[in-house]
Each structure stands twice: as structure tokens, then as C-alpha cells.
Scaffold this motif. Structure first.
Motif, PDB file in Angstrom:
ATOM      1  N   ASP A   1      26.778-102.108  20.705  1.00  0.00           N
ATOM      2  CA  ASP A   1      26.590-100.678  20.474  1.00  0.00           C
ATOM      3  C   ASP A   1      26.445-100.426  18.977  1.00  0.00           C
ATOM      4  O   ASP A   1      27.077-101.116  18.167  1.00  0.00           O
ATOM      5  CB  ASP A   1      27.825 -99.935  21.010  1.00  0.00           C
ATOM      6  CG  ASP A   1      27.509 -98.522  21.429  1.00  0.00           C
ATOM      7  OD1 ASP A   1      26.401 -98.050  21.133  1.00  0.00           O
ATOM      8  OD2 ASP A   1      28.378 -97.887  22.059  1.00  0.00           O
TER       9      ASP A   1
ATOM     10  N   ASP B   1      22.933 -92.533  18.522  1.00  0.00           N
ATOM     11  CA  ASP B   1      23.513 -93.583  19.365  1.00  0.00           C
ATOM     12  C   ASP B   1      22.437 -94.635  19.641  1.00  0.00           C
ATOM     13  O   ASP B   1      21.510 -94.399  20.413  1.00  0.00           O
ATOM     14  CB  ASP B   1      24.048 -92.979  20.669  1.00  0.00           C
ATOM     15  CG  ASP B   1      24.929 -93.959  21.435  1.00  0.00           C
ATOM     16  OD1 ASP B   1      25.133 -95.083  20.929  1.00  0.00           O
ATOM     17  OD2 ASP B   1      25.412 -93.609  22.523  1.00  0.00           O
ATOM     18  N   ASN B   2      22.559 -95.773  19.000  1.00  0.00           N
ATOM     19  CA  ASN B   2      21.588 -96.862  19.109  1.00  0.00           C
ATOM     20  C   ASN B   2      22.266 -98.089  19.709  1.00  0.00           C
ATOM     21  O   ASN B   2      23.458 -98.046  20.024  1.00  0.00           O
ATOM     22  CB  ASN B   2      21.027 -97.212  17.720  1.00  0.00           C
ATOM     23  CG  ASN B   2      20.375 -96.029  17.005  1.00  0.00           C
ATOM     24  OD1 ASN B   2      20.288 -96.022  15.788  1.00  0.00           O
ATOM     25  ND2 ASN B   2      19.944 -95.022  17.734  1.00  0.00           N
ATOM     26  N   PHE B   3      21.537 -99.151  19.811  1.00  0.00           N
ATOM     27  CA  PHE B   3      22.142-100.406  20.267  1.00  0.00           C
ATOM     28  C   PHE B   3      21.352-101.581  19.703  1.00  0.00           C
ATOM     29  O   PHE B   3      20.229-101.426  19.219  1.00  0.00           O
ATOM     30  CB  PHE B   3      22.189-100.478  21.801  1.00  0.00           C
ATOM     31  CG  PHE B   3      20.845-100.606  22.462  1.00  0.00           C
ATOM     32  CD1 PHE B   3      20.043 -99.492  22.684  1.00  0.00           C
ATOM     33  CD2 PHE B   3      20.367-101.841  22.874  1.00  0.00           C
ATOM     34  CE1 PHE B   3      18.793 -99.603  23.290  1.00  0.00           C
ATOM     35  CE2 PHE B   3      19.125-101.966  23.492  1.00  0.00           C
ATOM     36  CZ  PHE B   3      18.341-100.835  23.693  1.00  0.00           C
TER      37      PHE B   3
ATOM     38  N   ASP C   1      19.087 -95.544  21.955  1.00  0.00           N
ATOM     39  CA  ASP C   1      19.339 -95.247  23.369  1.00  0.00           C
ATOM     40  C   ASP C   1      18.295 -94.224  23.834  1.00  0.00           C
ATOM     41  O   ASP C   1      17.740 -93.473  23.021  1.00  0.00           O
ATOM     42  CB  ASP C   1      20.735 -94.639  23.551  1.00  0.00           C
ATOM     43  CG  ASP C   1      21.854 -95.655  23.315  1.00  0.00           C
ATOM     44  OD1 ASP C   1      21.584 -96.695  22.703  1.00  0.00           O
ATOM     45  OD2 ASP C   1      22.991 -95.388  23.736  1.00  0.00           O
TER      46      ASP C   1
ATOM     47  N   ASP D   1      21.545 -89.882  26.635  1.00  0.00           N
ATOM     48  CA  ASP D   1      22.287 -91.075  26.220  1.00  0.00           C
ATOM     49  C   ASP D   1      22.402 -91.189  24.699  1.00  0.00           C
ATOM     50  O   ASP D   1      23.417 -91.627  24.159  1.00  0.00           O
ATOM     51  CB  ASP D   1      21.553 -92.299  26.785  1.00  0.00           C
ATOM     52  CG  ASP D   1      22.448 -93.524  26.875  1.00  0.00           C
ATOM     53  OD1 ASP D   1      23.610 -93.408  26.474  1.00  0.00           O
ATOM     54  OD2 ASP D   1      21.968 -94.575  27.325  1.00  0.00           O
ATOM     55  N   ARG D   2      21.359 -90.791  23.998  1.00  0.00           N
ATOM     56  CA  ARG D   2      21.327 -90.934  22.538  1.00  0.00           C
ATOM     57  C   ARG D   2      22.280 -89.963  21.831  1.00  0.00           C
ATOM     58  O   ARG D   2      22.518 -90.085  20.629  1.00  0.00           O
ATOM     59  CB  ARG D   2      19.885 -90.712  22.067  1.00  0.00           C
ATOM     60  CG  ARG D   2      19.597 -91.227  20.687  1.00  0.00           C
ATOM     61  CD  ARG D   2      18.102 -91.204  20.407  1.00  0.00           C
ATOM     62  NE  ARG D   2      17.818 -91.401  19.005  1.00  0.00           N
ATOM     63  CZ  ARG D   2      16.610 -91.411  18.476  1.00  0.00           C
ATOM     64  NH1 ARG D   2      15.546 -91.238  19.272  1.00  0.00           N
ATOM     65  NH2 ARG D   2      16.412 -91.584  17.181  1.00  0.00           N
TER      66      ARG D   2
ATOM     67  N   SER E   1      26.901 -95.813  30.099  1.00  0.00           N
ATOM     68  CA  SER E   1      25.544 -96.197  29.699  1.00  0.00           C
ATOM     69  C   SER E   1      25.477 -97.709  29.523  1.00  0.00           C
ATOM     70  O   SER E   1      26.391 -98.325  28.967  1.00  0.00           O
ATOM     71  CB  SER E   1      25.177 -95.525  28.381  1.00  0.00           C
ATOM     72  OG  SER E   1      24.062 -96.174  27.800  1.00  0.00           O
TER      73      SER E   1
ATOM     74  N   HIS F   1      23.719 -99.152  27.495  1.00  0.00           N
ATOM     75  CA  HIS F   1      23.494 -99.443  26.082  1.00  0.00           C
ATOM     76  C   HIS F   1      24.721 -99.162  25.223  1.00  0.00           C
ATOM     77  O   HIS F   1      24.629 -99.195  23.982  1.00  0.00           O
ATOM     78  CB  HIS F   1      22.294 -98.631  25.566  1.00  0.00           C
ATOM     79  CG  HIS F   1      21.019 -98.999  26.245  1.00  0.00           C
ATOM     80  ND1 HIS F   1      20.139 -98.075  26.753  1.00  0.00           N
ATOM     81  CD2 HIS F   1      20.485-100.207  26.526  1.00  0.00           C
ATOM     82  CE1 HIS F   1      19.124 -98.691  27.309  1.00  0.00           C
ATOM     83  NE2 HIS F   1      19.305 -99.986  27.183  1.00  0.00           N
ATOM     84  N   ASP F   2      25.840 -98.819  25.855  1.00  0.00           N
ATOM     85  CA  ASP F   2      27.071 -98.528  25.119  1.00  0.00           C
ATOM     86  C   ASP F   2      28.160 -99.537  25.467  1.00  0.00           C
ATOM     87  O   ASP F   2      28.163-100.108  26.559  1.00  0.00           O
ATOM     88  CB  ASP F   2      27.579 -97.114  25.455  1.00  0.00           C
ATOM     89  CG  ASP F   2      26.687 -96.037  24.858  1.00  0.00           C
ATOM     90  OD1 ASP F   2      25.889 -96.365  23.964  1.00  0.00           O
ATOM     91  OD2 ASP F   2      26.789 -94.875  25.296  1.00  0.00           O
TER      92      ASP F   2
END
Lengths: 518, 229
Positions: free
Chosen positions: A344, A361-363, A384, A454-455, A481, A483-484
Motif C-alpha cells: 500500500d 491512495d496508491n499501491f 487505486d 478506492d483512491r 480493497s 490494493h490496500d
């Protein structure tokens, strides 16, 4: 020292020194641009763990050599003192021996210094002071290698190589080498679990922590903090800044408080300047995606369920560090999870996300597929997904010299703002562009107030005062998520600060492990 | 000794040359199917922009490229399905018509404008539009090559196929038109009155084929320089 021992130790010394230099100088090239000239010969990829392992092998070798020097009487007898050297009849032979004696002393000092500083750095101890010393010792060792090996080759030609290389497998002290490798592995294994520990204090659900960047809630005063020295960032004093971290958690959410010194509040993001030739993006490195002058301050937090070195193995350094993927424009490298495990990444941006009260919020995932129409490839670093909301850049298409803005402010007093709201602006038309040469326009357009979906999972707000950024941040423990990373005891965290730079962030070696008190 | 010295200096020089000239060169990639085209009809390289149309060498057509500039090609405008004879007039939302919008409005305006020097813009057939479906390359993106087709939303896009039988829950509207959904990558029949997005297509004539367009590609060196300008 007998020949078998001499050859064996020399072999392992040569290989580990070479590996250490080629990986260590690659790591240093992140904040020492002149080293980029040697990109072709430096090792690319996940070099941090390679550097760590070869560093431990070299350290054990140095320790063994010191032990050998003090304990082996045969070696002591073989060492010539000054009076003995003077007895050598041939003048050239005396000079050569004397020269190599002094050069070897330089090598011993450089080697010992690099081992001691390297060991401290590998445990994240005194990195601010020791990292420059470690780099200097590496350069000294490089100088030693030239003065030692090159002069030997000049003096004795290829006979030196014959003397250094074993004539058969039986001429290698395998047992000694295996012992050195084993001790190095044990040291490495001992180093892996060493982490910073962050206590996440429990608070009841009814306690309100306002995400405003002021951190004036009493709970922040009573919770313990940890300080992490981060190094290697552009524009910070000596490239370093200390990040202080606190954490609170209720049953649903975890709150983080980060503070770090940054003498300048940078809230310009690639401003557009009107010149006699047209509009231009103010930049000095954006074309190669490494802007370090006209950029906003930022802060990044990475989270992972594992805690390995090199940002948990996601840092792949070099111009083309991932096989089969495009080269990067800045030569520094990519972040990507080659083990296909998602890390994350929360990316707070002082201009683009701060007024949204969000961190992006990225990954970091597996290297993404290549998009032919995009000049920039960012490998595993991705955002995300979002349902709506965005900031967009205020140019129709980026070019290094002249651009056409996407939109103009309806009221020109907005031209001096750092962000231009979409609905306070109109599509660019040449006939509407009456701004004088020398005028500025914001390059950031808020298409809507904030991300949705999500982002937008990470709420954040930063506040700069008297040379210190204070950033409050909150996220649900479990967002569901893919991606989290769920926030719980054992999760590891890394932090990085950016001072008006796009990618040149500070970094630290050891992970920070969350320990929930609940 | 002199030979060794010269040999080692020569090796050092070779190393410096290797470091200097072995750096990877960024070559503008060429897409196997799509090429960007600017409004005047010239094709540009994949790293250049902005562009107004995409040349589709697989179908021998041009695709309209959506924008966010509030022009008639803005990707946010929606349209009801109408072909001047059938369908529902003016049930979509846009800024460029005094009344609301339908598909014939966009087609008429685009042909009048002569986008990319073409005057035969139309709605795509279901097969044509379905051929653009591609799994998202990044999270949250639509099912399409986002780098060539920006501003395509995760929603329904009209095709030319009308007089289609509607699903049972729409039976009161008798018939409708087929749409392709870029969120799921599937087709669905919708009532004509639905506000859906549109991406137009233009068949390339014999006088203007993709091979001729390809010959007009600005060479790579020029386009690299152009990208920097």
C-alpha cells in the motif's frame, strides 16, 4: 600466509568488493547524479539486499583478516619492518615494497571504515552522520584498488593474475570460505528482524481526532512517538530530515501524525509562465520526470505485510532495472513488486491533494503493462481505482518548450492561486488570453472537490508552520480493497519526505513495525 | 612497462566509451493497430499530442477522440439515440445545442466540422465498437486502450444497431438500440431515450486509406524533436 589461504581470501575479497562497489554506488547514484555516468557498469535491479549480503561477507572477511593478523605468527614474521625493508639491496624493489605497504594501509583504513559505517547503517543507527562517511570510504577503497591492483599489474603484468587465481579447485580453502559465508548469513538473518517499533495507542470510538494538520487533540500529547532519520532527499538540508511519528487507533480507524522539518513551504506545482513565445511550464527536470525546483512538498507512507530491505524489495534501481520493461527517463529506477504482492502507498501532496483533505491512495504492485501512448512508465507504482473526482494538469499536451493551457480563469485574480477550480475557469481560447507576458497560471485544475472510491480511502491534511510540516492522516483499518493493506500488529511501514521534488524523496533502511495496544 | 601502461589506459578509454554510449535510447513505440491523427489529417507519433482522431489500421477506419474541452467532442456529453427517422430526439445532455442532444446532432456537427478531414462520420456498428474493448490497463479505467482513447467513461456507448428487442423490464419502450458498455465490456440493448455516450467512426475511403495515412507519419526523429518543442 600460505598460498591456498592467500588465493582464497583474495578471491572472496575481490568478488565482494566488486559487488559492494557496483551495488553501493548504484544506491548512491540516487542522490549523487555524477554517478549516473557509470550507469552502464553499475548493477541494476533490487540491489539493496545484494549490497547488504555482500557487505556482511566482506565484514566477516575483514574481521577474520584482523584476527589472522594478530594471531598468526607466521604472517607477523613475513611482514617486513622499515629496517628490514632498507636492507633490500635493489633500490626499485625497496621502493615498490614501501609503496605497497603504504597503499595497503590506505586499503585497511578504507575497508575498516566502510565495514564499521556499513554495519551501523544496516541497523539504521546514526545514518545522517555515517552515510556520507560510508560513501567516502567506498571512494577511498576504489582509489586503493586502483593504486594497489593497477600498479601491481603495471609492475608484474599478467603474472599477477596467475598468482591470484587458483590453479585448481583443490587450491581453495573451501572450509574457511564456507565458514565466512555462514557467519555472514547468520549476521544477515540477525539483521532482518531488527525494526523500529511504533506503538499504536488505543482511543475510544467517541474521541474525535480532527484531520486538520494541527494535532491539538490531547491524545496526541500523551501517546509515545518515534523518530526516524531519513536521508537522500533533494533540497533538504544535507538531504536529511527526521520524521517523528505517532499513532492512535479506535476499533475502526487508525490515525497517524507525522512531523518533519522542511525549511521551505513549497506549494508551487509546475506553474505556467506566459512568455513572448507563449505559455511555458516552469521546470528544470519534469521532462525526464525528476523535477526538483518547481514542485510541491509531498510525503509518502508505504505499508506491507513483510519488512525486508530496499523498501521491502520493491526498489529496483537503474535505468532499465526490470527485464522486458521500458527504461525510465531519470535513470533512478522503479518501484514494483516482482513477487506480485501488493504494498500500500499513501501519497500526500501539498498542492494536489491537501485541499481535498486526502492523501492519494496508491499501491505498488506487479509491473504494469506498457501503454504505447504514454511516455512515462511507472512500473508497479499505480493509483487505486476511483469512481470520480480528480485533479488534472492545466495543459492540453505537455511539451518542454511551449504548451497551450487547458483552461483560463474566468476571473484573472484566480491566476495567482495554486489550484484553479474547473468551474471558475473556461476552456482556453487564444482570443480570451489577455494575460500579460510574465503572468502565471496554476498548472493544477480541480475537476471536482475530491476523489471518490478506492483512491479516496486516506483522509489527510498537512499544515506548515515555522519550518515544520505537520500531517494528520487517518484510514480505516480494513478497507476491503485488494490494493490496500489491512492495518494490524506486525504490518511494516516506511516513510519518505519530498521537498519540492517529484521523485527525489528521503528514505530509511529499517522498516517501522506497527504494534497495536488493543 | 610502457606497453602495460598503454594497454591499461586503452582499456580505461574503452570503459569510458562503453559508459558513454551504451545507455538505452528511448525509441517512440509504434502501436500495431492505432495511430494518432491531428485535426488537419496528419498522423503523429505515439508520444505526441494532442490528437483528434485515431487511425485504426485493423478496421480501416478513423475513430473520434473525446476531449474535456467542452467542444462538441467532450467526453461528458450524452445523447439519446436518434437517426432523424427513428429513435428519441434530444434526450441527452450537452452544451452545444440550444435544446438537448441526440446522436444525429453530434454526427451532423462533426461532419460539418470535417473532423480530421472526414465528412462521413457515423455511429459504429456493434462489431466495430466491440473491437475496441480491452481489459483495463490500470485500476479503475474503462475497458479500452486508455492511452489512445482518453476521456472514455465506464458507461454505455451507442452503436448503429437499432430496432433491437429490449429486455423485459424495458418492454414499454417497444424497441431500442444496441450499446457497448465500457465498464463491463459487454453489449446491452437500451431504449432510444436513454442518455448514453457516443464515439463516432469514419470509414476511410479509397482516396484516404490507412496505408496512405501511414506514409504521412512524421518520421521518428522529427517527432522526438517535436515532442520536446
Amino acid at each position: 600466509m600460505n598460498r591456498k589461504m592467500f588465493v582464497s581470501l583474495h578471491l572472496i575479497a575481490m568478488s565482494t568488493v566488486l559487488l559492494n562497489l557496483l551495488t553501493g554506488l548504484r544506491i548512491s547514484s540516487l542522490d549523487t547524479p555524477v554517478l549516473m555516468y557509470f550507469d552502464a557498469i553499475l548493477i541494476s535491479g533490487a540491489v539493496h539486499s545484494m549490497h547488504l549480503i555482500s557487505g556482511y561477507v566482506f565484514s566477516v572477511l575483514v574481521l577474520y583478516f584482523i584476527y589472522y593478523q594478530f594471531n598468526n605468527s607466521q604472517l607477523s614474521r613475513n611482514l617486513l619492518n622499515k629496517s628490514q625493508l632498507k636492507k633490500i639491496p635493489h633500490k626499485q624493489g625497496y621502493r615498490a615494497l614501501s609503496y605497497h605497504k603504504w597503499v595497503n594501509r590506505l586499503g585497511y583504513i578504507a575497508g575498516l571504515l566502510s565495514v564499521i559505517t556499513g554495519l551501523f547503517i544496516s541497523f539504521d543507527l546514526m545514518v545522517n552522520t555515517l552515510q556520507p562517511l560510508h560513501f567516502t570510504s567506498a571512494l577511498l577503497f576504489l582509489l586503493y584498488l586502483v593504486m594497489h591492483s593497477w600498479i601491481y599489474i603495471l609492475q608484474h603484468g599478467k603474472g599477477v593474475l596467475v598468482r591470484l587465481l587458483p590453479s585448481s579447485y583443490t587450491h581453495i580453502a573451501w572450509l574457511k570460505l564456507a565458514s565466512i559465508a555462514l557467519i555472514a548469513c547468520l549476521l544477515y538473518l540477525f539483521n532482518i528482524p531488527v525494526k523500529h517499533s511504533l506503538l499504536v495507542s488505543a482511543i475510544p470510538m467517541d474521541v474525535l481526532i480532527e484531520i486538520d494538520g494541527h494535532a491539538n487533540e490531547p491524545q496526541w500529547l500523551t501517546t509515545p512517538s518515534i523518530a526516524i532519520n531519513t536521508i537522500g532527499g533533494a533540497n533538504f538540508v544535507d538531504g536529511n530530515t527526521q520524521v517523528t511519528i505517532k499513532a492512535l487507533s479506535n476499533a475502526q480507524e487508525t490515525f497517524f501524525l507525522f512531523t518533519w522539518k522542511d525549511p521551505t513551504q513549497s506549494i508551487e506545482h509546475l506553474p505556467l509562465l506566459k512568455t513572448a513565445q507563449g505559455w511555458k511550464v516552469e521546470e528544470d527536470g519534469f521532462y525526464r520526470f525528476d523535477e526538483q525546483s518547481h514542485y510541491e512538498d509531498k510525503f509518502a507512507v508505504m505499508l506491507s505485510n513483510s519488512c525486508n530491505s530496499g523498501a521491502d524489495g520493491t526498489a529496483h534501481l537503474g535505468k532499465t532495472p526490470i527485464k522486458g520493461k521500458p527504461s525510465n527517463w531519470h535513470g533512478k529506477g522503479y518501484h514494483a513488486s516482482l513477487d506480485n504482492t501488493v504494498r500500500d502507498l499513501w501519497h500526500w501532496k501539498a498542492v494536489r491533494t491537501n485541499d481535498m483533505y486526502l492523501a492519494d491512495d496508491n499501491f505498488i504492485g506487479a509491473p504494469a503493462s506498457v501503454q504505447h501512448g504514454q511516455r512515462r512508465y511507472s512500473a508497479g507504482y499505480q493509483a487505486d481505482g476511483k469512481e470520480s473526482g480528480a485533479y488534472v494538469m492545466n495543459w492540453q499536451w505537455y511539451k518542454a518548450n511551449v504548451i497551450t493551457p487547458k483552461r483560463l480563469p474566468i476571473n484573472y485574480s484566480l491566476a495567482n492561486k495554486k489550484v484553479l477550480p474547473w468551474f471558475s475557469s473556461a476552456p482556453y481560447k487564444a482570443e480570451l488570453d489577455t494575460l500579460a507576458v510574465g503572468s502565471y497560471l496554476p498548472s493544477v485544475l480541480y475537476r471536482s472537490n475530491r476523489f471518490e472510491g478506492d483512491r479516496a480511502d486516506v483522509r489527510a491534511r498537512g499544515h506548515w508552520r515555522n519550518g515544520v510540516w505537520t500531517l494528520e492522516l487517518v484510514r480505516k483499518k480494513n478497507t476491503l480493497s485488494k490494493h490496500d493493506i489491512s492495518l494490524k500488529t506486525g504490518v511494516c511501514m516506511w516513510v519518505s519526505a519530498f521537498d519540492r521534488s517529484q521523485i527525489a524523496h528521503t528514505r530509511h533502511h529499517k522498516a517501522i513495525q506497527l504494534q497495536y495496544s488493543l | 612497462m610502457k606497453i602495460r601502461l598503454l594497454t591499461s589506459l586503452l582499456m580505461l578509454l574503452l570503459l569510458i566509451f562503453y559508459c558513454r554510449f551504451s545507455l538505452p535510447v528511448h525509441v517512440t513505440p509504434v502501436h500495431a493497430r492505432f495511430t494518432k491523427m491531428i485535426n488537419t489529417g496528419e498522423v503523429i507519433s505515439s508520444w505526441q499530442g494532442p490528437w483528434s482522431c485515431v487511425v485504426d489500421s485493423s478496421l480501416n477506419v478513423l475513430w473520434e477522440v473525446k476531449t474535456d474541452n467542452e467542444s462538441i467532442h467532450d467526453g461528458y456529453w450524452t445523447y439519446s439515440w436518434f437517426d432523424e427517422i427513428q429513435g428519441k430526439e434530444n434526450f441527452g445532455d450537452c452544451y452545444f445545442e440550444a435544446q438537448r442532444c441526440d446522436t444525429s446532432d453530434l454526427i451532423r456537427h462533426t461532419n460539418t466540422q470535417g473532423l480530421c478531414n472526414q465528412h462521413n462520420w457515423r455511429l459504429p456498428t456493434p462489431d466495430e465498437l466491440q473491437s475496441l474493448i480491452k481489459s483495463p490497463q490500470r485500476p479503475g479505467q474503462a475497458h479500452i486502450n486508455n492511452d489512445y482513447f482518453p476521456f472514455i467513461h465506464k458507461g454505455d456507448y451507442w452503436t448503429s444497431a437499432n430496432q433491437q428487442q429490449l429486455p423485459q423490464h424495458f418492454t414499454q419502450f417497444n424497441s431500442g438500440a444496441l450499446a457497448v458498455n465500457f465498464h463491463a465490456g459487454q453489449q446491452a440493448t437500451l431504449p432510444y431515450r436513454n442518455a448514453a455516450f457516443v464515439i463516432l467512426v469514419s470509414s476511410l475511403t479509397e482516396a484516404n486509406t490507412t496505408s496512405q495515412l501511414s506514409s504521412r507519419v512524421i518520421n521518428e526523429n522529427t517527432s522526438q524533436k517535436e515532442a520536446r518543442k
